[in-house]
Design a protein around this motif. Structure first.
Motif, PDB file in Angstrom:
ATOM      1  N   LYS A 202     -28.442   0.996  27.429  1.00  0.00           N
ATOM      2  CA  LYS A 202     -29.849   1.356  27.266  1.00  0.00           C
ATOM      3  C   LYS A 202     -30.825   0.311  27.799  1.00  0.00           C
ATOM      4  O   LYS A 202     -31.950   0.648  28.172  1.00  0.00           O
ATOM      5  N   PRO A 204     -32.210  -2.923  30.223  1.00  0.00           N
ATOM      6  CA  PRO A 204     -32.078  -3.406  31.597  1.00  0.00           C
ATOM      7  C   PRO A 204     -31.559  -4.841  31.660  1.00  0.00           C
ATOM      8  O   PRO A 204     -31.723  -5.626  30.717  1.00  0.00           O
ATOM      9  N   LYS A 232     -43.138   3.533  34.298  1.00  0.00           N
ATOM     10  CA  LYS A 232     -41.877   2.967  34.775  1.00  0.00           C
ATOM     11  C   LYS A 232     -42.008   2.544  36.239  1.00  0.00           C
ATOM     12  O   LYS A 232     -42.472   3.321  37.083  1.00  0.00           O
ATOM     13  N   SER A 242     -39.693  -1.918  33.482  1.00  0.00           N
ATOM     14  CA  SER A 242     -38.324  -1.527  33.815  1.00  0.00           C
ATOM     15  C   SER A 242     -38.205  -0.024  34.077  1.00  0.00           C
ATOM     16  O   SER A 242     -38.802   0.788  33.383  1.00  0.00           O
ATOM     17  N   LYS A 244     -35.376   1.417  33.686  1.00  0.00           N
ATOM     18  CA  LYS A 244     -34.338   1.857  32.753  1.00  0.00           C
ATOM     19  C   LYS A 244     -34.884   2.067  31.347  1.00  0.00           C
ATOM     20  O   LYS A 244     -34.505   3.015  30.666  1.00  0.00           O
ATOM     21  N   HIS A 245     -35.768   1.169  30.916  1.00  0.00           N
ATOM     22  CA  HIS A 245     -36.334   1.227  29.553  1.00  0.00           C
ATOM     23  C   HIS A 245     -37.777   0.756  29.642  1.00  0.00           C
ATOM     24  O   HIS A 245     -38.038  -0.409  29.916  1.00  0.00           O
TER      25      HIS A 245
END
Length: 320
Positions: A202, A204, A232, A242, A244-245
């Motif tokens: 979850k 980065p 993002k 990020s 990713k998150h």
């Protein structure tokens, strides 16, 4: 006690941001730390405390006076079949690993959290539905105003989501006592491996402070809000949200504290305007920030009334 002068402290943080500190001290035990506070008070040198550097943003303008780094205050002592006393500078993954080898369960959720015990108590660090208060039995603090050690149990401290009532401008965590449960090494380490894989899937990779904002409520995460607003991949200078998150802001390329504060302020302002939700930073300020940078720690209502906020006042606001 090791002492360094006029050094960059960026490498002492997980986001690799921070200017120079005039003095950096590394006390190894409570006696050294307390003696240091007496000396700094006598010489009228301002001080601040740094643990593992994972949940903090240090100003690129630097840190005045003395920076007290607690990472050498590292010990784990078993005091009964189910209790341990741990030094404030002990890193959380080391604590999780050590207690697993003792067959004691309760610290598994610390696996992968890059902070120290002192910071975990102050911020009520947690993950995977668990918090520090679940296992904390007692904390020993040094009161730098009364110049005395005090012991508090959790009921004497107001703990909340990623915060506590411990005033970090006055109190320094020396050690904490945890009450754990008997378990088997295999079961405990399997749980730690599960948490580690979940974290890796979850979160980065790269230099970051960890999550930037506290979740506005248990059912609605800050990351989801930021993602919904299309942030993002958003960049200012070397700072980047990020992919990713969205609740992680990375030091993608030589970012400084101004880049970080600007990107945080932009996110806060747009979400406040668009959703009327205030995203409160989880990260702690350390060093000499400009008034433009400091606003990220002030609620929009307080921003309108703010003229100038010193470091001690800012910390009280952050921890309120």
């Amino acid at each position: 006690m090791n002492k360094l002068e006029n050094i960059s402290v960026s490498n002492m943080t997980t986001i690799r941001i921070g200017g120079e500190a005039e003095f950096v001290y590394f006390p190894e035990n409570p006696d050294e730390l307390i003696s240091l506070i007496y000396e700094l008070r006598e010489k009228k040198i301002p001080w601040s405390v740094l643990g593992g550097g994972s949940n903090v943003l240090i100003s690129s303008k630097g840190v005045k006076g003395a920076l007290i780094c607690t990472t050498s205050m590292e010990w784990i002592t078993k005091t009964s079949p189910e209790t341990i006393v741990v030094g404030a500078g002990t890193r959380l993954p080391r604590l999780a690993s050590h207690t697993s080898q003792l067959g004691l369960s309760g610290c598994e959720f610390y696996e992968g959290i890059p902070g120290t015990v002192g910071g975990a108590v102050i911020m009520n660090a947690g993950a995977h539905g668990h918090s520090t208060t679940d296992i904390l039995e007692k904390v020993v603090l040094f009161d730098t105003k009364k110049l005395e050690m005090i012991s508090l149990v959790p009921s004497q401290i107001a703990f909340g989501y990623r915060k506590s009532s411990i005033d970090t401008s006055r109190y320094i965590v020396l050690e904490a006592k945890y009450r754990l449960k008997q378990g088997t090494m295999a079961q405990i380490q399997n749980q730690m491996k599960f948490y580690s894989k979940e974290r890796e899937s979850k979160q980065p990779k790269g230099f970051s402070c960890g999550c930037i904002f506290r979740n506005p409520n248990p059912k609605y995460s800050a990351g989801k809000l930021i993602d919904e607003m299309g942030f993002k991949g958003y960049k200012i200078g070397g700072a980047e949200v990020s992919q990713k998150h969205a609740n992680f802001i990375l030091n993608a390329e030589n970012a400084n504290s101004e880049n970080m504060c600007n990107i945080i302020n932009t996110i806060q302002t747009q979400i406040w305007t668009g959703k009327h939700v205030w995203l409160q930073p989880e990260i702690q300020p350390l060093g000499e920030f400009s008034e433009e940078e400091k606003v990220i720690w002030l609620h929009p209502v307080k921003r309108r009334n703010n003229t100038e906020t010193n470091s001690e006042e800012l910390l009280k606001i952050v921890n309120s």
